[in-house]
Scaffold this motif. Structure first.
Motif, PDB file in Angstrom:
ATOM      1  N   VAL A   1      43.020  24.877   9.727  1.00 22.60           N
ATOM      2  CA  VAL A   1      42.087  24.733  10.285  1.00 22.60           C
ATOM      3  C   VAL A   1      41.346  23.460  10.586  1.00 22.60           C
ATOM      4  N   PRO A   2      40.777  21.970  11.614  1.00 24.83           N
ATOM      5  CA  PRO A   2      40.172  21.176  12.308  1.00 24.83           C
ATOM      6  C   PRO A   2      39.312  21.401  11.121  1.00 24.83           C
ATOM      7  N   HIS A   3      39.498  20.368  10.667  1.00 27.25           N
ATOM      8  CA  HIS A   3      37.942  20.162   8.938  1.00 27.25           C
ATOM      9  C   HIS A   3      38.137  18.916   8.655  1.00 27.25           C
ATOM     10  N   VAL A   4      36.273  18.215   7.945  1.00 33.24           N
ATOM     11  CA  VAL A   4      36.726  17.457   7.319  1.00 33.24           C
ATOM     12  C   VAL A   4      36.362  17.387   5.973  1.00 33.24           C
ATOM     13  N   VAL A   5      36.522  16.755   5.501  1.00 39.64           N
ATOM     14  CA  VAL A   5      36.296  16.751   3.244  1.00 39.64           C
ATOM     15  C   VAL A   5      35.279  16.037   3.782  1.00 39.64           C
ATOM     16  N   CYS A   6      33.663  16.001   3.291  1.00 36.45           N
ATOM     17  CA  CYS A   6      32.535  14.280   3.429  1.00 36.45           C
ATOM     18  C   CYS A   6      31.676  14.738   1.833  1.00 36.45           C
TER      19      CYS A   6
END
Ligand code: LLP
Length: 416
Positions: free
Chosen positions: A51-56
């Motif tokens: 899935v489109p994601h960003v780990v912040c």
């Protein structure tokens, strides 16, 4: 294999002996493994790759610039909660469009700084905050991208001090008030509503409460869409637990597979804010035994690290495993001791009533799982300089924060 293993009878961080490190850097010292940081980040990347994601990465867990820059170079974004953390994240090279500003009490100045930096979004926690952010953005002639932090009212089954998603907690907008808050946000010209956010607590050892919360947030997102409020991102917060003792938290993969069906259905970019699960088991606190103190009632091991270095045992009654750096020490006769620091408080302990192989004066000990909320919560109480921090990479190391000096401690003070 974990990053802290015995080699030739000495506990090492990757390939660097902790005894050798203590000899050059002194104690107390925080020691972090670069490989462990990268591995836990990669675990999230793999688990969410479909899935489109960003780990912040949640900067509050460990905000050392060395740690942040390793994660930033590997592609992590940042979850920040203050102007100070914004400054650190930018200094470490985190792209502004991967920075999320969370927290229940952002000041106008902090909002301005973040808008100037052009960050990805603000996680807003109250209607009062929505109005202030709107004002600040209008003054600056910009639109602030916002998500509302929704309090889904689920029990995360963790320590009460770090549970945040219950209706009695100060965090987020109560689930049943969220719709109205979104409708107000949509009318404010200084705001652009883009997402929904949640974070139910920390050191979660079960994924089901997170899945329940995600389901509630996804249901809200559907209702919002019916009312023509388009939501593009869902931030599922941080919170995945680690093993301190005998906990069995879900793996990244197990965590993701429980949450992904609902998130996929919502068709959003998934944002994550992990802190502890990235750095917790990547670091130890290295300390030296100053004295043994055996009384009739109790045996104490007095070490040179204290509650000002690692407050978790005192504050939450947290368990951190303690092991000798010299492996031969492990076969000594076992005894029950309190491991205490030099601070003038009875609450100053790293372990209570702990069964350990006998330790002697000058022995080195490693306090395990101390990479998260260790140095980050350290203070100068008792005018103790804060510990040195060392980042190990294979057989090399970097002092990523030198030990404070007495001069550092009084800098900024004046006698009238
Ligand atoms: N996002 C938000 C909004 C948070 O409040 C927190 C942690 C995180 C993410 C990161 O959570 P993590 O993945 O690290 O569980 N000092 C305590 C922990 C406090 C957690 C505060 N918020 C401790 O030492 O256990």
């Amino acid at each position: 294999m974990g990053p802290f293993q015995y080699r030739d009878s000495e506990l090492c961080c990757e390939e660097v002996s902790l005894r050798a490190l203590a000899a050059v850097a002194g104690t107390p010292a925080y020691v972090y493994s670069k490989a462990a940081l990268l591995e836990s980040l990669a675990g999230y990347e793999r688990a969410f790759r479909d899935v489109p994601h960003v780990v912040c990465y949640s900067v509050k867990a460990n905000s050392n610039l060395g740690v942040l820059s390793v994660l930033a170079k590997a592609g992590a974004g940042a979850d920040i909660v203050s102007g100070g953390e914004l400054y650190r994240a930018l200094r470490a090279g985190v792209p502004p469009k991967k920075i999320i500003f969370s927290g229940v009490g952002k000041s106008r100045d902090e909002m301005r700084e973040a808008l100037k930096a052009d960050i990805l979004m603000f996680n807003v926690e109250s209607r009062a905050e929505l109005r202030v952010l709107d004002e600040v953005a209008l003054e600056m002639g910009v639109r602030a991208p916002v998500a509302l932090r929704v309090n889904p009212d689920v029990d995360p089954q963790t320590h009460p001090y770090i549970a945040t998603g219950l209706k009695t907690s100060k965090f987020g907008i109560p689930y049943h008030e969220a719709l109205e808050a979104y409708e107000e946000a949509a009318t404010l010209k200084g705001l652009a509503v883009v997402g929904a956010d949640m974070h139910i607590g920390s050191q979660l050892t079960k994924a089901t409460p997170v899945a329940d919360a995600v389901a509630r947030v996804v249901a809200l997102v559907k209702t919002l869409r019916e009312r023509r409020i388009e939501i593009h991102t869902i931030d599922i917060g941080g919170g995945l637990g680690i093993r301190y003792r005998d906990e069995t938290p879900p793996t990244h993969q197990e965590f993701a597979s429980l949450l992904l069906p609902a998130l996929r259905e919502a068709d959003v970019t998934v944002l994550l804010e992990p802190g502890r699960s990235i750095v917790g088991n990547a670091g130890v606190l290295l300390t030296r035994v100053l004295y043994r103190k055996d009384t009739r009632a109790k045996k104490f091991v007095v070490v040179d690290a204290a509650m000002n270095d690692l407050i978790r045992p005192s504050l939450y009654g947290s368990y951190h495993e303690i092991v000798p750096v010299d492996e031969t020490g492990r076969s000594r006769e076992r005894e029950t001791v309190d491991v205490v620091g030099p601070i003038c408080e009875s609450g100053d302990f790293l372990a209570k009533e702990r069964e350990l192989p006998r330790v002697e004066q000058d022995d080195l000990l490693a306090v395990m799982s101390a990479g998260a909320y260790g140095f980050a919560m350290a203070s100068n109480y008792n005018t103790r300089p804060r510990a040195v921090e060392v980042l190990v990479d294979g057989n090399r190391y970097t002092i990523v924060r030198r030990r404070e000096t007495y001069e550092d401690l009084v800098a900024g003070e004046t006698a009238p």
